[in-house]
Design an enzyme around this catalytic site. Structure first.
Site, PDB file in Angstrom:
ATOM      1  CB  SER A 280       1.501   9.222 -22.550  1.00  0.00           C
ATOM      2  OG  SER A 280       0.907   7.937 -22.456  1.00  0.00           O
ATOM      3  CB  CYS A 281      -2.600   8.180 -19.484  1.00  0.00           C
ATOM      4  SG  CYS A 281      -2.478   7.248 -21.021  1.00  0.00           S
ATOM      5  CG  LEU A 282      -2.448   8.398 -14.522  1.00  0.00           C
ATOM      6  CD1 LEU A 282      -2.096   7.953 -13.107  1.00  0.00           C
ATOM      7  CD2 LEU A 282      -3.906   8.110 -14.800  1.00  0.00           C
ATOM      8  CG  ASP A 285      -5.998  11.414 -19.827  1.00  0.00           C
ATOM      9  OD1 ASP A 285      -5.619  12.032 -20.847  1.00  0.00           O
ATOM     10  OD2 ASP A 285      -6.141  10.178 -19.804  1.00  0.00           O
TER      11      ASP A 285
END
Length: 447
Positions: A280-282, A285
């Site tokens: 859900s992040c890299l 983002d």
């Protein structure tokens, strides 16, 4: 200190439980009544090692409570942390709908609250969001002025799913972004329960940028490793595992300690070839940083290449399979690991998803297994021809090939499980976690 945490996803719940465990009185708030009921019963709504134990302990000590009543939570606390989701839009920009809605709700409550209150953004948002979006909405809805009547800050999280509890309780640094000295003092009070941890005191805009730069670095290291691995495979006679082990041995990644011993830096874990990054992040983002750069006229060619490499990397598994099976029509293939990383059940943007899609498109019969993501996988593949199995032995029964996509410890027993199997299935190691000498038919990324 009395703290309200708005949002009970990975960041919000781990933050709330962690602060409660350190002695603050925390109220977790969410609009999802079912999720709040589960939290009140001591059961986390998602899989995260150690979280249920901490949740039960803090609920039992009355340091933690959970509610759907945002107004009461804010009126009864000194500080509110916004920890709601910021998903990607199709063009890569961050969707701020929930952040904006919560900011308006908070502002309306602050209109009725005579005491000074601090609102802190913990959600991952692009630089400028706290001061240019959240702060004006708070002022408009409250009829009050930031810096005089209430404080505004930004406090990014650095939690790794699967290690989030330890990351929160034993942080390597705490980044505090504040619009003024009074807000900073409240943030300092909040984190006084973490003595000895390095503080980075800065502006909200810089705090927002620090979070994105941190994740962009990790994504870049992974794509760099995968490009090196792909070149090793193309050259022949070079194994990327040997190359990366030598890189890890450099003093930059394994410094010499005062006693003469050596310690491998955690960063080295991102310098390892595999089938790509997810979660859900890299991916989200990096896309957001590229899109934000585009808005201000700054191109980000390096980060665009990082994403391009990552998208291509998942297709390496199919290429390795087709070296042995030019046609996969009717071939039974087991995919081991469905979560994007071990010790979580999160399948968001997991490399396993495009790998399975490639296999299905090639006509393979797919079985799959993950120690934690069974429920999520059955929901995700409900309309596809994928049999999600309940254990490892079932998943690899009577298969022609196996693809390892997640580095779960359980999968280290695969060589023993296959030792007496005839004929031997092909094992495609997408994480290079097995000893290539321990498997009769072995292919690996970067080999």
């Amino acid at each position: 200190m009395r703290v309200s945490v708005i949002g009970t996803g990975y960041v919000g719940l781990v933050t709330g439980v962690g602060l409660a465990d350190r002695g603050h009185h925390v109220t977790c708030v969410d609009s999802d009544a079912d999720k709040i009921a589960r939290i009140r019963s001591g059961v986390s709504p998602f899989f995260e090692p150690g979280l249920d134990v901490l949740l039960e302990r803090t609920l039992g000590s009355s340091q933690l409570e959970a509610t759907t009543d945002l107004e009461r939570a804010v009126l009864e606390t000194d500080l509110s942390l916004i920890a709601v989701g910021t998903p990607s839009l199709p063009d890569g920009r961050v969707a701020l709908g929930v952040v904006k809605a919560v900011s308006l709700q908070l502002g309306a409550i602050l209109r009725e609250k005579p005491a000074y209150h601090v609102v802190v953004v913990k959600s991952t948002v692009v630089p400028g969001t706290t001061e240019e979006v959240v702060l004006p909405l708070l002022e408009d809805a409250s009829g009050r002025r930031a810096g005089r009547d209430f404080g505004v800050g930004m406090n990014p999280e650095f939690l790794t799913e699967g290690e989030a509890v330890e990351d929160f309780l034993l942080p390597d640094r705490i980044v505090l972004g504040a619009i003024d000295g009074r807000t900073m003092s409240v943030l300092e009070e909040l984190y006084a329960v973490f003595p000895g941890v390095e503080r980075v005191r800065t502006t909200p805009r810089a705090a927002e940028m620090i979070k994105y730069a941190s994740n962009a670095l990790l994504a870049t290291l992974i794509s760099f490793s995968n490009e090196i691995g792909n070149l090793c495979a193309a050259l022949g006679g070079v194994d990327v595992v040997d190359v990366m082990r030598a890189l890890h041995a450099s003093r930059y990644l394994t410094p010499t300690l005062p006693d003469g011993g050596r310690m491998t830096a955690p960063l080295a874990a991102f310098l390892w070839a595999g089938c790509g990054f997810g979660g859900s992040c890299l991916p989200k983002d990096v896309r957001a940083l590229i899109a934000h750069g585009r808005l201000v006229g700054q191109s980000m060619p390096l980060l665009e290449a990082v994403l391009d490499t990552n998208v291509r990397q998942s297709h390496q598994a199919l290429a390795l399979l087709q070296k042995h099976y030019p046609s996969l029509q009717g071939v039974r293939v087991a995919v081991l690991g469905l979560a994007f990383r071990p010790d979580t059940d999160d399948m968001r943007e997991s490399p396993a998803i495009p790998i399975i899609q490639d296999l299905l498109a090639a006509g393979a019969e797919v079985t799959a297994y993950d120690p934690a993501a069974t429920v999520a996988a059955r929901r995700r593949f409900a309309n596809d021809r994928v049999r999600v199995c309940g254990d490892l032995s079932e998943a690899v029964q009577d298969v022609g090939a196996i693809v390892l996509t997640t580095k779960w410890d359980e999968f280290t027993r695969l060589p023993d499980l296959l030792r007496d199997r005839h004929p031997q299935p092909l094992v495609v190691d997408g994480r290079r976690m097995l000893d290539k000498r321990g498997v009769q038919r072995y292919e690996g990324i970067g080999l």
